[in-house]
Write a protein that holds these residues in place. Structure first.
Motif, PDB file in Angstrom:
ATOM      1  N   VAL A 194       0.449  -3.083   2.186  1.00 15.47           N
ATOM      2  CA  VAL A 194       1.228  -1.908   1.803  1.00 15.47           C
ATOM      3  C   VAL A 194       0.351  -0.654   1.846  1.00 15.47           C
ATOM      4  CG1 VAL A 194       2.460  -0.816  -0.110  1.00 15.47           C
ATOM      5  CG2 VAL A 194       2.900  -3.205   0.454  1.00 15.47           C
ATOM      6  N   ILE A 195      -0.873  -0.747   1.364  1.00  7.12           N
ATOM      7  CA  ILE A 195      -1.792   0.388   1.405  1.00  7.12           C
ATOM      8  C   ILE A 195      -2.091   0.775   2.857  1.00  7.12           C
ATOM      9  CG2 ILE A 195      -4.173   1.097   0.923  1.00  7.12           C
ATOM     10  CD1 ILE A 195      -3.949  -0.569  -1.670  1.00  7.12           C
ATOM     11  N   ALA A 208       0.893   2.547   4.303  1.00  2.00           N
ATOM     12  CA  ALA A 208       0.975   3.897   3.743  1.00  2.00           C
ATOM     13  C   ALA A 208      -0.058   4.817   4.402  1.00  2.00           C
ATOM     14  CB  ALA A 208       0.765   3.853   2.231  1.00  2.00           C
ATOM     15  N   LEU A 227       1.205   5.766   7.788  1.00  2.00           N
ATOM     16  CA  LEU A 227       2.260   6.765   7.671  1.00  2.00           C
ATOM     17  C   LEU A 227       1.668   8.157   7.413  1.00  2.00           C
ATOM     18  CD1 LEU A 227       5.280   7.488   7.465  1.00  2.00           C
ATOM     19  CD2 LEU A 227       5.092   7.002   5.024  1.00  2.00           C
ATOM     20  N   VAL A 228       0.691   8.237   6.527  1.00  2.50           N
ATOM     21  CA  VAL A 228       0.024   9.514   6.257  1.00  2.50           C
ATOM     22  C   VAL A 228      -0.709   9.989   7.511  1.00  2.50           C
ATOM     23  CG1 VAL A 228      -1.821  10.621   4.927  1.00  2.50           C
ATOM     24  CG2 VAL A 228      -0.158   9.153   3.784  1.00  2.50           C
ATOM     25  N   GLY A 253      -6.457   2.941   8.003  1.00  2.00           N
ATOM     26  CA  GLY A 253      -5.177   2.242   7.865  1.00  2.00           C
ATOM     27  C   GLY A 253      -5.124   0.980   8.711  1.00  2.00           C
TER      28      GLY A 253
END
Length: 94
Positions: free
Chosen positions: A7-8, A11, A14-15, A55
């Motif tokens: 999940v991190i 995220a 996405l950032v 990521g």
């Protein structure tokens, strides 16, 4: 499989997309916008050279379990952050 790390990682990806492609530099905290010469390059450097590799590393490490995984992630984060920080301070600040 580590779902929290997955999940991190998603995220962070996405950032990375929002900062590098969509140039949403308001997501970046801790810099004075008046001192940055080129906000577009700031988004590309930060999103493409910090958030994207970190990521991807987090997503890959969520599937692989090996000893010292946390240490590898912290070292990778610090190296990427240092490179990004030095580049921004040398090229983008007045």
């Amino acid at each position: 499989m580590d779902y929290g790390l997955l999940v991190i990682g998603i995220a962070l990806l996405l950032v990375s997309y929002l900062v590098a492609v969509k140039k949403q530099t308001w997501l970046l905290a801790g810099f004075n916008e008046k001192m940055i010469k080129n906000k577009s390059l700031l988004g590309t450097v930060t999103g493409g050279f910090f958030f994207l590799p970190f990521g991807l590393l987090a997503v890959i490490n969520s599937f692989i379990d090996y000893p010292y995984e946390g240490t590898v992630l912290i070292i990778a984060m610090l190296v990427l952050l240092t490179i990004t920080y030095v580049f921004i301070n040398r090229r983008l600040l007045d």
